[in-house]
Design a protein around this motif. Sequence first.
Motif, mmCIF file in Angstrom:
data_model
loop_
_atom_site.group_PDB
_atom_site.id
_atom_site.type_symbol
_atom_site.label_atom_id
_atom_site.label_comp_id
_atom_site.label_asym_id
_atom_site.label_seq_id
_atom_site.Cartn_x
_atom_site.Cartn_y
_atom_site.Cartn_z
ATOM 1 N N SER A 60 1.464 -3.701 1.873
ATOM 2 C CA SER A 60 2.916 -3.571 1.648
ATOM 3 C C SER A 60 3.592 -2.927 2.861
ATOM 4 C CB SER A 60 3.198 -2.785 0.374
ATOM 5 O OG SER A 60 2.814 -1.441 0.508
ATOM 6 N N GLU A 63 3.714 -5.600 5.529
ATOM 7 C CA GLU A 63 4.712 -6.618 5.216
ATOM 8 C C GLU A 63 6.107 -6.188 5.653
ATOM 9 O OE1 GLU A 63 6.518 -8.499 1.173
ATOM 10 O OE2 GLU A 63 4.327 -8.411 1.334
ATOM 11 N N VAL A 64 6.454 -4.925 5.468
ATOM 12 C CA VAL A 64 7.758 -4.405 5.895
ATOM 13 C C VAL A 64 7.900 -4.514 7.413
ATOM 14 C CG1 VAL A 64 9.156 -2.308 6.061
ATOM 15 C CG2 VAL A 64 8.041 -2.887 3.911
ATOM 16 N N GLU A 67 8.408 -8.198 8.384
ATOM 17 C CA GLU A 67 9.766 -8.639 8.075
ATOM 18 C C GLU A 67 10.760 -8.150 9.120
ATOM 19 O OE1 GLU A 67 10.705 -7.455 4.081
ATOM 20 O OE2 GLU A 67 9.273 -8.872 3.214
ATOM 21 N N GLU A 70 10.258 -10.272 12.237
ATOM 22 C CA GLU A 70 10.813 -11.611 12.021
ATOM 23 C C GLU A 70 12.337 -11.600 12.108
ATOM 24 O OE1 GLU A 70 9.190 -12.805 8.245
ATOM 25 O OE2 GLU A 70 7.504 -13.822 9.198
ATOM 26 N N GLY A 71 12.975 -10.571 11.537
ATOM 27 C CA GLY A 71 14.426 -10.463 11.613
ATOM 28 C C GLY A 71 14.917 -10.318 13.040
ATOM 29 N N LYS A 113 7.952 -19.459 3.946
ATOM 30 C CA LYS A 113 8.607 -18.356 3.214
ATOM 31 C C LYS A 113 10.060 -18.619 3.016
ATOM 32 C CE LYS A 113 5.613 -14.523 4.103
ATOM 33 N NZ LYS A 113 5.500 -13.192 4.610
#
Length: 113
Positions: A60, A63-64, A67, A70-71, A113
């Motif tokens: 988890s 994953e943050v 993200e 990716e942003g 996704k």
Amino acid sequence: MSREKAFLQMLESTATIQWNIAMILEAKAVEAEKVKQWTQHHIHARSFDSHQEQLKESLSIHEVIVEMVEGLTKLENGLYSNLKAVLGSGEEEGGEGFGGMSGDGFDFGDDSK
């Protein structure tokens, strides 16, 4: 407004955005160091009942981070598109410009996704 002035304004805005991104990344680096220290002291086998729970917590956190990256990549790809429009693609001269990068930017594999 002339085309040149519009392009100049786009470049100035892009430079400002890049500076802000640099400030964000600097803050994220400080935050990441704090998270690293925290996880090294709290995400260990003694803190969890099973290895599976430890793995879930680690994933988890990972994953943050993914993200966020990716942003930022999407933001940079948008800026790349703007710069490509301002500076021209350079395809007439036999190159694709910007070191051969395509308009898609980077491919991280999983686009489902």
